[in-house]
Design a protein around this motif. Structure first.
Motif, mmCIF file in Angstrom:
data_model
loop_
_atom_site.group_PDB
_atom_site.id
_atom_site.type_symbol
_atom_site.label_atom_id
_atom_site.label_comp_id
_atom_site.label_asym_id
_atom_site.label_seq_id
_atom_site.Cartn_x
_atom_site.Cartn_y
_atom_site.Cartn_z
ATOM 1 N N ALA A 76 -0.570 16.851 2.898
ATOM 2 C CA ALA A 76 -1.614 15.834 3.012
ATOM 3 C C ALA A 76 -1.034 14.490 3.448
ATOM 4 O O ALA A 76 -1.114 13.494 2.720
ATOM 5 C CB ALA A 76 -2.353 15.699 1.690
ATOM 6 N N LEU A 77 -0.468 14.435 4.650
ATOM 7 C CA LEU A 77 0.153 13.206 5.124
ATOM 8 C C LEU A 77 -0.853 12.065 5.228
ATOM 9 O O LEU A 77 -0.569 10.940 4.810
ATOM 10 C CB LEU A 77 0.844 13.436 6.470
ATOM 11 C CG LEU A 77 1.640 12.255 7.032
ATOM 12 C CD1 LEU A 77 2.755 11.837 6.084
ATOM 13 C CD2 LEU A 77 2.219 12.596 8.391
ATOM 14 N N ASP A 78 -2.033 12.330 5.765
ATOM 15 C CA ASP A 78 -3.050 11.279 5.897
ATOM 16 C C ASP A 78 -3.418 10.691 4.540
ATOM 17 O O ASP A 78 -3.584 9.484 4.399
ATOM 18 C CB ASP A 78 -4.305 11.817 6.592
ATOM 19 C CG ASP A 78 -4.061 12.152 8.056
ATOM 20 O OD1 ASP A 78 -3.102 11.610 8.638
ATOM 21 O OD2 ASP A 78 -4.827 12.953 8.611
ATOM 22 N N SER A 79 -3.546 11.528 3.556
ATOM 23 C CA SER A 79 -3.887 11.092 2.210
ATOM 24 C C SER A 79 -2.775 10.215 1.636
ATOM 25 O O SER A 79 -3.028 9.212 0.980
ATOM 26 C CB SER A 79 -4.111 12.317 1.327
ATOM 27 O OG SER A 79 -4.791 11.996 0.180
ATOM 28 N N PHE A 80 -1.520 10.594 1.902
ATOM 29 C CA PHE A 80 -0.395 9.801 1.409
ATOM 30 C C PHE A 80 -0.341 8.443 2.097
ATOM 31 O O PHE A 80 -0.051 7.435 1.462
ATOM 32 C CB PHE A 80 0.935 10.544 1.589
ATOM 33 C CG PHE A 80 2.087 9.809 0.968
ATOM 34 C CD1 PHE A 80 2.268 9.835 -0.404
ATOM 35 C CD2 PHE A 80 2.950 9.063 1.750
ATOM 36 C CE1 PHE A 80 3.312 9.124 -0.984
ATOM 37 C CE2 PHE A 80 3.987 8.353 1.181
ATOM 38 C CZ PHE A 80 4.173 8.391 -0.194
ATOM 39 N N VAL A 81 -0.636 8.385 3.386
ATOM 40 C CA VAL A 81 -0.663 7.112 4.108
ATOM 41 C C VAL A 81 -1.726 6.200 3.496
ATOM 42 O O VAL A 81 -1.482 4.999 3.307
ATOM 43 C CB VAL A 81 -0.904 7.328 5.619
ATOM 44 C CG1 VAL A 81 -1.201 6.012 6.322
ATOM 45 C CG2 VAL A 81 0.300 8.014 6.255
ATOM 46 N N LYS A 82 -2.880 6.742 3.147
ATOM 47 C CA LYS A 82 -3.919 5.952 2.480
ATOM 48 C C LYS A 82 -3.415 5.424 1.143
ATOM 49 O O LYS A 82 -3.687 4.278 0.763
ATOM 50 C CB LYS A 82 -5.187 6.787 2.293
ATOM 51 C CG LYS A 82 -5.928 7.043 3.573
ATOM 52 C CD LYS A 82 -7.145 7.931 3.346
ATOM 53 C CE LYS A 82 -7.764 8.314 4.680
ATOM 54 N NZ LYS A 82 -8.812 9.319 4.528
ATOM 55 N N HIS A 83 -2.668 6.248 0.416
ATOM 56 C CA HIS A 83 -2.062 5.844 -0.857
ATOM 57 C C HIS A 83 -1.115 4.654 -0.633
ATOM 58 O O HIS A 83 -1.164 3.663 -1.374
ATOM 59 C CB HIS A 83 -1.329 7.041 -1.470
ATOM 60 C CG HIS A 83 -0.500 6.750 -2.663
ATOM 61 N ND1 HIS A 83 -1.024 6.352 -3.873
ATOM 62 C CD2 HIS A 83 0.840 6.819 -2.843
ATOM 63 C CE1 HIS A 83 -0.051 6.187 -4.741
ATOM 64 N NE2 HIS A 83 1.092 6.463 -4.135
ATOM 65 N N LEU A 84 -0.266 4.741 0.391
ATOM 66 C CA LEU A 84 0.637 3.628 0.702
ATOM 67 C C LEU A 84 -0.151 2.362 1.039
ATOM 68 O O LEU A 84 0.192 1.263 0.583
ATOM 69 C CB LEU A 84 1.557 3.980 1.875
ATOM 70 C CG LEU A 84 2.652 4.996 1.632
ATOM 71 C CD1 LEU A 84 3.436 5.227 2.924
ATOM 72 C CD2 LEU A 84 3.580 4.576 0.515
ATOM 73 N N ASN A 85 -1.200 2.514 1.838
ATOM 74 C CA ASN A 85 -2.022 1.361 2.213
ATOM 75 C C ASN A 85 -2.649 0.719 0.990
ATOM 76 O O ASN A 85 -2.682 -0.511 0.876
ATOM 77 C CB ASN A 85 -3.099 1.769 3.221
ATOM 78 C CG ASN A 85 -2.515 2.133 4.575
ATOM 79 O OD1 ASN A 85 -1.412 1.729 4.921
ATOM 80 N ND2 ASN A 85 -3.248 2.918 5.331
ATOM 81 N N THR A 86 -3.134 1.533 0.053
ATOM 82 C CA THR A 86 -3.722 1.018 -1.185
ATOM 83 C C THR A 86 -2.694 0.209 -1.978
ATOM 84 O O THR A 86 -3.028 -0.808 -2.580
ATOM 85 C CB THR A 86 -4.259 2.183 -2.051
ATOM 86 O OG1 THR A 86 -5.260 2.867 -1.311
ATOM 87 C CG2 THR A 86 -4.833 1.685 -3.362
ATOM 88 N N LEU A 87 -1.446 0.653 -1.955
ATOM 89 C CA LEU A 87 -0.375 -0.040 -2.667
ATOM 90 C C LEU A 87 0.194 -1.224 -1.881
ATOM 91 O O LEU A 87 1.051 -1.942 -2.387
ATOM 92 C CB LEU A 87 0.754 0.945 -3.006
ATOM 93 C CG LEU A 87 0.388 2.088 -3.950
ATOM 94 C CD1 LEU A 87 1.549 3.068 -4.071
ATOM 95 C CD2 LEU A 87 -0.012 1.549 -5.318
ATOM 96 N N GLY A 88 -0.259 -1.402 -0.641
ATOM 97 C CA GLY A 88 0.240 -2.493 0.186
ATOM 98 C C GLY A 88 1.642 -2.270 0.710
ATOM 99 O O GLY A 88 2.382 -3.216 0.964
ATOM 100 N N ILE A 89 2.023 -1.001 0.891
ATOM 101 C CA ILE A 89 3.356 -0.660 1.384
ATOM 102 C C ILE A 89 3.254 -0.314 2.861
ATOM 103 O O ILE A 89 2.575 0.635 3.240
ATOM 104 C CB ILE A 89 3.957 0.506 0.586
ATOM 105 C CG1 ILE A 89 4.134 0.074 -0.879
ATOM 106 C CG2 ILE A 89 5.277 0.969 1.197
ATOM 107 C CD1 ILE A 89 4.550 1.181 -1.794
ATOM 108 N N ALA A 90 3.924 -1.101 3.673
ATOM 109 C CA ALA A 90 3.910 -0.882 5.117
ATOM 110 C C ALA A 90 4.684 0.377 5.472
ATOM 111 O O ALA A 90 5.702 0.697 4.862
ATOM 112 C CB ALA A 90 4.517 -2.077 5.837
#
Length: 127
Positions: A76-90
């Protein structure tokens, strides 16, 4: 010829508590017992008996570049990218383009981001 299996990766960090919080929050890794010593080194499970060891070295400089990284795979790469975005991690592709994934010649998608000490982490969908 020798037959090896991967056991663990160890990284040295300035602030072990900050790094522990990062790896628990961002990668949601489970902390496991350090069975090797009574040191302040913290261990995490990467699954399937593989481990990440976080070794406190507050007085040492951590120098790395993107070629020195470790990679974890998930479906689930897309889901993980959303998780990073939520955490404010570029995150970026290999070339450093922010918020862009990279698709390798073999079709595997990958992104990169850094931990608090500057270590590069690749997440890909090569499962």
């Amino acid at each position: 010829m020798f037959t090896f299996s991967f056991n663990h990766i160890a990284i040295s960090v300035k602030d072990v508590d900050k790094s522990v919080a990062f790896y628990q929050k961002v990668l949601q890794l489970e902390e496991i017992a350090n069975t090797a010593s009574n040191s302040k080194t913290r261990w995490f499970s990467l699954g399937e008996g593989k481990q990440l060891h976080i070794i406190p070295r507050p007085n040492e400089e951590v120098k790395t570049n993107k070629a020195v990284h470790f990679a974890l795979a998930l479906t689930a790469l897309d889901s993980f990218v959303k998780h990073l975005n939520t955490l404010g991690i570029a995150n970026s592709d290999w070339l450093g383009t922010v918020n862009k994934d990279y698709v390798r010649k073999d079709g595997i998608q990958q992104i990169y981001f850094q931990d608090p000490d500057g270590y590069w982490i690749e997440i890909n969908n090569a499962t």
